[in-house]
Design a protein around this motif. Structure first.
Motif, PDB file in Angstrom:
ATOM      1  N   ALA A 117      23.759  35.128  49.117  1.00  8.63           N
ATOM      2  CA  ALA A 117      24.976  34.482  48.620  1.00  8.63           C
ATOM      3  C   ALA A 117      26.172  35.358  48.983  1.00  8.63           C
ATOM      4  N   MET A 118      27.340  34.732  49.151  1.00  8.69           N
ATOM      5  CA  MET A 118      28.524  35.483  49.548  1.00  8.69           C
ATOM      6  C   MET A 118      29.701  35.102  48.676  1.00  8.69           C
ATOM      7  N   ALA A 119      30.573  36.072  48.483  1.00 12.84           N
ATOM      8  CA  ALA A 119      31.806  35.833  47.743  1.00 12.84           C
ATOM      9  C   ALA A 119      32.880  35.360  48.705  1.00 12.84           C
ATOM     10  N   LEU A 191      27.928  30.416  56.018  1.00  8.78           N
ATOM     11  CA  LEU A 191      27.418  29.194  55.393  1.00  8.78           C
ATOM     12  C   LEU A 191      27.203  28.100  56.443  1.00  8.78           C
ATOM     13  N   THR A 192      28.139  27.989  57.396  1.00 11.61           N
ATOM     14  CA  THR A 192      28.033  26.972  58.442  1.00 11.61           C
ATOM     15  C   THR A 192      26.778  27.179  59.294  1.00 11.61           C
ATOM     16  N   TYR A 193      26.497  28.436  59.642  1.00 16.22           N
ATOM     17  CA  TYR A 193      25.336  28.734  60.491  1.00 16.22           C
ATOM     18  C   TYR A 193      24.066  29.016  59.664  1.00 16.22           C
ATOM     19  N   ASP A 197      23.367  31.042  51.625  1.00 15.79           N
ATOM     20  CA  ASP A 197      23.006  29.858  50.832  1.00 15.79           C
ATOM     21  C   ASP A 197      24.226  29.195  50.206  1.00 15.79           C
ATOM     22  N   GLY A 198      25.327  29.945  50.082  1.00  8.32           N
ATOM     23  CA  GLY A 198      26.510  29.371  49.470  1.00  8.32           C
ATOM     24  C   GLY A 198      27.584  30.415  49.264  1.00  8.32           C
ATOM     25  N   SER A 205      28.134  32.717  38.946  1.00  7.22           N
ATOM     26  CA  SER A 205      28.021  31.431  39.627  1.00  7.22           C
ATOM     27  C   SER A 205      26.862  31.436  40.616  1.00  7.22           C
ATOM     28  N   ALA A 206      26.691  32.558  41.311  1.00  5.73           N
ATOM     29  CA  ALA A 206      25.592  32.652  42.270  1.00  5.73           C
ATOM     30  C   ALA A 206      24.244  32.561  41.559  1.00  5.73           C
ATOM     31  N   LEU A 207      24.107  33.236  40.431  1.00  4.03           N
ATOM     32  CA  LEU A 207      22.853  33.201  39.684  1.00  4.03           C
ATOM     33  C   LEU A 207      22.578  31.801  39.142  1.00  4.03           C
ATOM     34  N   ALA A 208      23.616  31.097  38.750  1.00  5.86           N
ATOM     35  CA  ALA A 208      23.442  29.722  38.271  1.00  5.86           C
ATOM     36  C   ALA A 208      22.900  28.833  39.385  1.00  5.86           C
ATOM     37  N   HIS A 209      23.333  29.099  40.615  1.00 12.33           N
ATOM     38  CA  HIS A 209      22.847  28.317  41.755  1.00 12.33           C
ATOM     39  C   HIS A 209      21.332  28.498  41.941  1.00 12.33           C
ATOM     40  N   TYR A 210      20.852  29.690  41.646  1.00 12.92           N
ATOM     41  CA  TYR A 210      19.423  29.967  41.828  1.00 12.92           C
ATOM     42  C   TYR A 210      18.608  29.725  40.556  1.00 12.92           C
ATOM     43  N   GLY A 211      19.233  29.204  39.521  1.00 12.20           N
ATOM     44  CA  GLY A 211      18.511  28.855  38.314  1.00 12.20           C
ATOM     45  C   GLY A 211      18.401  29.957  37.286  1.00 12.20           C
TER      46      GLY A 211
END
Length: 452
Positions: A117-119, A191-193, A197-198, A205-211
């Motif tokens: 994940a990236m900021a 993200l484009t390539y 993951d987002g 927010s990143a942790l929420a994306h991974y559950g």
């Protein structure tokens, strides 16, 4: 020198317990939490040891996931490879969150994580390997590093051609890079390539994306010993500590009694060994070898051993330093650099300050000059074969008179009584050897030449 040894031992004993007893700090939480481990600043060997401890603690605490909070411009390739292996073999899922930069070795670490994940505004890539002097290394090294980067992408299912472009300037990727450039991606490009993951504004927010939105965060904080270990094991710090330590020894030897330089040298060497012990690279055997080397080198000054004792001391001292280093080859180079520079600087110290130290009690520096009343030895060569008379018995040494002057003489071994005619038969420096004369020679008068 005794103060130096005492200072070294005291410094080492004061800090050594923290190398083993000062454990990592984490925020208290229940099992099933998420471990957040910062990966910041330079990637070096001390960081590898710290992360290994953090991963072990996360597994022991049964963490749900490990988050590598990355913000680094890179560092050592070998250290990054060890961290990459640590990520691949972890039993706990690993998420790489690029907070700002994952450049060079940092990109390799991020690409080994199954989840990336990236900021906003973060970057990743530009992983061209370079030597310590900034020059490009051997093509074999470049090919090896490229293969490692591609293998990391293959392991996590990412685009291997784009990852290869981060290392290889000669690779051309249509629409992304031309030949002679390196791939460096922004968060949007990653993200484009599908390298990332987002894009997430923060870690939550990143942790929420991974559950893991309900998981409790446990931030891993390296202990003081780990921080010092990371600092001490940096390539530029190692030779500096050794140089300061050896110069402290040299100063104490040349000008004993100056407490501060000796204590600084002892503290520098103690910090070197303690830092490597804290980083997990050294043990007490290295310290013992180093101290034994110092003892033998000092003994060589006072004990005649044809250089054997001193040579053994140098070997033991060097072995202690090299064995403590994370890389024996680099440790040997750093030790040789410190020794050579210490010899040069020690020569300067001896030239200008040697008269203040112990050497003035070992080396005789007084000069016998005419101004102080000293005169060179007289030559008696012109007196050869002159005849004279003893004024004391020769047993076999005594006194004889030649041309009205008294001289200390010695016979050829026989006892000659007083008032006996003698003749000079040998002169060696100031040693005059005489022989008893026959009666017909005693009456001969041999004129004395002028002294040259």
């Amino acid at each position: 020198m005794k103060r130096l040894f005492l200072g070294f031992i005291i410094c080492l004993l004061l800090v050594a317990p923290f190398a083993g007893l000062s454990g990592p700090q984490v925020q208290a939480a229940t099992d099933g939490s998420v471990f957040v481990i910062p990966v910041v600043n330079e990637i070096e060997t001390g960081l590898t040891t710290s992360l290994r401890r953090a991963f072990a603690l996360a597994a022991e605490e049964r963490a749900q996931a490990i988050v590598l909070d990355i913000d680094t411009l890179g560092g050592r390739v070998d250290a990054a490879m060890e961290i990459g292996e640590l990520i691949r073999t972890s039993q706990v899922p690993v998420i790489a969150y690029v907070q700002s930069k994952a450049i060079s070795a940092g990109s390799y670490i991020a690409l080994n994580a199954p989840h990336l994940a990236m900021a906003p505004g973060a970057t990743i890539g530009a992983a061209e390997v370079r030597q310590s002097d900034g020059e490009l290394p051997d093509p074999k090294v470049v090919a090896f590093w490229r293969a490692e980067m591609v293998a990391a992408a293959e392991h996590t299912g990412r685009d291997t051609k784009i990852v290869a472009g981060m290392v290889d300037r000669n690779l051309e990727i249509e629409g992304l890079k031309q030949q002679g450039e390196l791939v460096s991606l922004s968060a949007e490009q990653a993200l484009t390539y599908r390298l990332a993951d987002g894009i997430f504004p923060d870690l939550t927010s990143a942790l929420a994306h991974y559950g893991f939105e309900s998981a409790e965060l446990r931030v891993y904080k390296p202990s003081v010993s780990e921080k010092i270990g990371r600092f001490v094991t940096q390539p530029l710090v190692i030779p500096l500590l050794l140089l300061i330590g050896l110069m402290g020894l040299t100063w104490e030897l040349i000008v004993p009694g100056k407490v501060l330089p000796g204590l600084i040298g002892a503290g520098s060497l103690a910090l070197y060994f303690w830092g490597h012990m804290a980083a997990g690279f050294a043990g007490w055997e290295s310290v013992i070898l180093f101290l034994a080397g110092l003892v033998l080198m000092i003994a060589e000054i006072f004990v005649t051993g044809f250089g054997i004792v001193g040579a053994l001391g140098v070997i033991a001292l060097g072995a202690g330093v090299v064995l403590a280093a994370y890389d024996t080859a680099y440790g040997l180079k750093a030790m040789l650099f410190a020794i050579i520079l210490s010899i040069v600087l020690g020569g300067v110290l001896f030239k200008y300050f040697g008269h203040l130290g112990m050497w003035k009690r070992i080396i005789h520096t007084e000069r016998q000059e005419k101004a102080s009343g000293y005169v060179p030895n007289r030559s008696f060569r012109h007196m050869m074969y002159q005849a004279g008379r003893t004024v004391t018995p020769l047993r076999p040494s005594g006194t004889a008179v030649f041309q009205g002057q008294r001289f200390d003489v010695v016979s050829e071994g026989e006892w000659i009584p007083v008032d006996t005619d003698v003749q000079i038969v040998l002169i060696e420096g100031t040693r005059i050897v005489v022989r008893r004369l026959a009666s017909n020679v005693a009456n001969q008068v041999i004129p004395m030449k002028e002294e040259e």
